[in-house]
Scaffold this active site. Structure first.
Site, mmCIF file in Angstrom:
data_model
loop_
_atom_site.group_PDB
_atom_site.id
_atom_site.type_symbol
_atom_site.label_atom_id
_atom_site.label_comp_id
_atom_site.label_asym_id
_atom_site.label_seq_id
_atom_site.Cartn_x
_atom_site.Cartn_y
_atom_site.Cartn_z
ATOM 1 N N CYS A 1 0.835 -1.206 0.000
ATOM 2 C CA CYS A 1 0.000 0.000 0.000
ATOM 3 C C CYS A 1 0.870 1.257 0.000
ATOM 4 O O CYS A 1 1.839 1.355 0.744
ATOM 5 C CB CYS A 1 -0.928 -0.004 1.221
ATOM 6 S SG CYS A 1 -2.066 1.398 1.214
ATOM 7 N N CYS B 1 0.224 4.930 6.901
ATOM 8 C CA CYS B 1 -0.417 4.737 8.215
ATOM 9 C C CYS B 1 0.556 4.031 9.179
ATOM 10 O O CYS B 1 0.967 2.893 8.913
ATOM 11 C CB CYS B 1 -1.703 3.934 8.054
ATOM 12 S SG CYS B 1 -2.743 4.550 6.709
ATOM 13 N N CYS C 1 0.194 0.310 10.308
ATOM 14 C CA CYS C 1 -0.245 -0.737 9.374
ATOM 15 C C CYS C 1 0.898 -1.550 8.758
ATOM 16 O O CYS C 1 1.795 -1.001 8.109
ATOM 17 C CB CYS C 1 -1.083 -0.117 8.269
ATOM 18 S SG CYS C 1 -1.791 -1.371 7.183
ATOM 19 N N CYS D 1 -16.573 -9.182 5.283
ATOM 20 C CA CYS D 1 -15.935 -7.898 4.993
ATOM 21 C C CYS D 1 -14.649 -8.095 4.195
ATOM 22 O O CYS D 1 -13.737 -8.797 4.636
ATOM 23 C CB CYS D 1 -15.639 -7.165 6.303
ATOM 24 S SG CYS D 1 -14.881 -5.556 6.034
ATOM 25 N N CYS E 1 -19.657 -6.316 3.133
ATOM 26 C CA CYS E 1 -18.938 -5.121 3.582
ATOM 27 C C CYS E 1 -17.629 -5.033 2.818
ATOM 28 O O CYS E 1 -17.026 -6.067 2.509
ATOM 29 C CB CYS E 1 -18.669 -5.203 5.090
ATOM 30 S SG CYS E 1 -17.684 -3.817 5.718
ATOM 31 N N CYS F 1 -19.742 1.980 8.361
ATOM 32 C CA CYS F 1 -18.974 1.323 9.426
ATOM 33 C C CYS F 1 -17.738 2.184 9.633
ATOM 34 O O CYS F 1 -16.895 2.280 8.745
ATOM 35 C CB CYS F 1 -18.596 -0.097 9.004
ATOM 36 S SG CYS F 1 -17.444 -0.914 10.145
ATOM 37 N N ARG G 1 -18.189 -2.522 17.808
ATOM 38 C CA ARG G 1 -17.436 -3.767 17.584
ATOM 39 C C ARG G 1 -16.126 -3.788 18.355
ATOM 40 O O ARG G 1 -15.275 -2.905 18.198
ATOM 41 C CB ARG G 1 -17.159 -3.971 16.091
ATOM 42 C CG ARG G 1 -16.484 -5.323 15.811
ATOM 43 C CD ARG G 1 -16.346 -5.626 14.331
ATOM 44 N NE ARG G 1 -17.601 -5.486 13.664
ATOM 45 C CZ ARG G 1 -17.794 -4.755 12.565
ATOM 46 N NH1 ARG G 1 -16.790 -4.124 12.020
ATOM 47 N NH2 ARG G 1 -18.988 -4.659 12.026
HETATM 48 N N1 SAM Z 1 -6.669 0.463 2.956
HETATM 49 C C1 SAM Z 1 -7.968 0.755 3.396
HETATM 50 C C2 SAM Z 1 -8.022 1.908 4.382
HETATM 51 O O1 SAM Z 1 -7.041 2.181 5.053
HETATM 52 O O2 SAM Z 1 -9.084 2.530 4.468
HETATM 53 C C3 SAM Z 1 -8.701 -0.440 4.003
HETATM 54 C C4 SAM Z 1 -7.949 -1.420 4.862
HETATM 55 S S1 SAM Z 1 -7.219 -0.782 6.360
HETATM 56 C C5 SAM Z 1 -6.198 -2.120 6.857
HETATM 57 C C6 SAM Z 1 -8.616 -0.764 7.479
HETATM 58 C C7 SAM Z 1 -8.396 -0.329 8.892
HETATM 59 O O3 SAM Z 1 -7.712 -1.343 9.608
HETATM 60 C C8 SAM Z 1 -7.563 0.901 9.153
HETATM 61 O O4 SAM Z 1 -8.275 2.085 8.941
HETATM 62 C C9 SAM Z 1 -7.222 0.744 10.609
HETATM 63 O O5 SAM Z 1 -8.188 1.373 11.423
HETATM 64 C C10 SAM Z 1 -7.248 -0.776 10.822
HETATM 65 N N2 SAM Z 1 -5.906 -1.295 11.127
HETATM 66 C C11 SAM Z 1 -4.893 -1.477 10.259
HETATM 67 N N3 SAM Z 1 -3.786 -1.938 10.880
HETATM 68 C C12 SAM Z 1 -4.104 -2.052 12.185
HETATM 69 C C13 SAM Z 1 -3.377 -2.449 13.353
HETATM 70 N N4 SAM Z 1 -2.097 -2.808 13.275
HETATM 71 N N5 SAM Z 1 -4.017 -2.451 14.531
HETATM 72 C C14 SAM Z 1 -5.311 -2.070 14.611
HETATM 73 N N6 SAM Z 1 -6.043 -1.677 13.549
HETATM 74 C C15 SAM Z 1 -5.451 -1.653 12.360
HETATM 75 C C1 DTB Z 2 -11.393 -2.411 11.339
HETATM 76 O O1 DTB Z 2 -11.773 -1.418 12.003
HETATM 77 N N1 DTB Z 2 -10.523 -3.308 11.756
HETATM 78 C C2 DTB Z 2 -10.270 -4.304 10.746
HETATM 79 C C3 DTB Z 2 -11.262 -3.903 9.628
HETATM 80 N N2 DTB Z 2 -11.826 -2.684 10.121
HETATM 81 C C4 DTB Z 2 -10.832 -3.806 8.254
HETATM 82 C C5 DTB Z 2 -8.845 -4.425 10.332
HETATM 83 C C6 DTB Z 2 -7.902 -4.706 11.484
HETATM 84 C C7 DTB Z 2 -6.557 -4.932 10.905
HETATM 85 C C8 DTB Z 2 -5.549 -5.392 11.921
HETATM 86 C C9 DTB Z 2 -4.208 -5.586 11.328
HETATM 87 C C10 DTB Z 2 -4.144 -6.644 10.269
HETATM 88 O O2 DTB Z 2 -4.639 -7.773 10.464
HETATM 89 O O3 DTB Z 2 -3.526 -6.386 9.206
HETATM 90 FE FE1 SF4 Z 3 -2.866 1.226 3.326
HETATM 91 FE FE2 SF4 Z 3 -2.830 0.073 5.691
HETATM 92 FE FE3 SF4 Z 3 -3.236 2.689 5.516
HETATM 93 FE FE4 SF4 Z 3 -5.144 0.995 4.636
HETATM 94 S S1 SF4 Z 3 -4.432 1.229 6.723
HETATM 95 S S2 SF4 Z 3 -4.395 2.831 3.608
HETATM 96 S S3 SF4 Z 3 -3.854 -0.701 3.893
HETATM 97 S S4 SF4 Z 3 -1.363 1.582 4.921
#
Ligand code: SAM
Ligand code: DTB
Ligand code: SF4
Length: 337
Positions: free
Chosen positions: A77, A81, A84, A121, A152, A212, A284
């Site tokens: 990506c 973030c 992430c 989802c 979702c 959501c 949730r």
């Molecule tokens: N890339 C898209 C976005 O960022 O909108 C969708 C997928 S992204 C992984 C969805 C959500 O997962 C993020 O907005 C964040 O709130 C959550 N998330 C990602 N990594 C995480 C982590 N290490 N711990 C907790 N939540 C996480």
């Molecule tokens: C949300 O609030 N939490 C989920 C879902 N929406 C997409 C994602 C959590 C991701 C946790 C880190 C991972 O597994 O990569």
């Molecule tokens: Fe990309 Fe992760 Fe940020 Fe979603 S949360 S935009 S997958 S870096």
């Protein structure tokens, strides 16, 4: 440099009161922020009792909705973030993979349904979908919907018209998190701003898709900033149908790995305040349950959480396996909604 010094200056706890006086742009969020902070400051028992009371007025307290996640496009990506593992800018060891084929998605959705999930989802590691990315996702939505599951997607920022395309394909919910308070946001993400997120949520809402939206706690934010996140979510009008509260899953190689862990009571408080501020939303208990003691999860249910991610994987990290969750549901007399 100046900005970063300014941030450090403003993040000085001694100045919290002053920072706190800086009003968020939205007057509804500004008022709710005071309420949210007053709730988070309550004695724990008072807060949880109030949350359970509100919960009972709006929901069956023994029923919990279950969503299963699938990463349909993992890694690589372009966004930054800080939490992430899927960002190409970090070195968390998550490879950039191709999009999953339709049959594999359908196979996973069928398994989720057999296990007892009601919503499926699909998540993609994108800043947002390009037109050619969206086509295969629309097919996935159509096929998952045919299985009788709620659908979702979480695909990042949406451009004009994309939410309508998803809705026409049968999308029920779109997940797009505000993640944190506006004033802490810049510490975590620099490649898109808060308003971008609010704009995507607006597009989703206008297309007639359920919203959501939630956030992550345990990223080093203060209690005031947790109140700020809750206030922003509760100020959305109408409020989101689903509100995922994630505990940061610390992944080695991401900038936020090594952040001081959030005390468990503070996590439960956040759930309770979310329940009180958004009485009709499904709150949730989201990422972070693998590391969370059963007793703490039980307190989250008591504080009004009534939805979970169910299945042994989130997107790239682990989630309690189905047997562990089934045992906890049995111990607490909870049933799936
Ligand atoms: N890339 C898209 C976005 O960022 O909108 C969708 C997928 S992204 C992984 C969805 C959500 O997962 C993020 O907005 C964040 O709130 C959550 N998330 C990602 N990594 C995480 C982590 N290490 N711990 C907790 N939540 C996480
Ligand atoms: C949300 O609030 N939490 C989920 C879902 N929406 C997409 C994602 C959590 C991701 C946790 C880190 C991972 O597994 O990569
Ligand atoms: Fe990309 Fe992760 Fe940020 Fe979603 S949360 S935009 S997958 S870096």
């Amino acid at each position: 440099m100046i900005i970063s010094n300014l941030r450090t200056f403003l993040r000085n706890p001694a100045l919290d009161q002053i920072v706190h006086l800086v009003p968020p742009a939205n007057p509804r969020a500004r008022a709710l922020r005071e309420t949210a902070l007053a709730l988070l400051d309550l004695p724990f028992n008072d807060l949880v009792f109030q949350a359970q009371t509100v919960h009972r007025e709006n929901f069956d307290p023994n029923r919990v909705q279950r969503s299963t996640l699938l990463s349909i496009k993992t890694g690589g990506c372009p966004e930054d973030c800080g939490y992430c593992p899927q960002s190409a800018r970090h070195s968390a060891g998550v490879e950039n993979e191709a999009m999953l084929p339709l049959d594999e998605v359908v196979r996973n959705a069928k398994a989720a349904k057999e296990n007892g999930a009601t919503r499926f989802c699909m998540g993609a590691a994108w800043r947002g979908p390009r037109a050619r990315d969206l086509e295969p996702v629309l097919d996935m939505v159509r096929e998952v919907k045919k299985l009788g599951l709620e659908t979702c997607c979480t695909l990042g920022m949406l451009k004009d018209g994309q939410a309508e395309q998803l809705r026409e394909a049968g999308l029920d919910y779109y997940n797009h998190n505000l993640d944190t308070a506006p004033e802490f946001y810049g510490e975590v993400i620099t490649t898109r701003d808060y308003q971008d997120r609010l704009d995507t949520l607006e597009r989703v809402r206008e297309a007639g898709i359920h919203v959501c939206s939630g956030g992550i706690v345990g990223m080093g934010e203060s209690r005031e900033e947790r109140a700020g996140l809750l206030a922003q979510l509760a100020a959305l009008d109408p409020q989101p149908e689903s509100v995922p509260i994630n505990q940061l899953v610390q992944v080695e190689g991401t900038p936020l790995a090594g952040t001081e862990a959030l005390p468990w009571a503070e996590f439960v408080r956040t759930i309770a305040a979310a329940r009180i501020l958004m009485p009709k939303s499904f709150v949730r208990l989201s990422a972070g349950r693998t590391q969370m003691h059963e007793a703490v999860q039980a307190l989250c249910y008591l504080a009004g959480a009534n939805s979970i991610f169910y299945g042994d994987k989130l997107l790239t990290t682990g989630n309690p396996d189905v047997a562990r969750d089934d045992a906890l549901f049995a111990a607490l007399g909870l049933t799936a909604a």
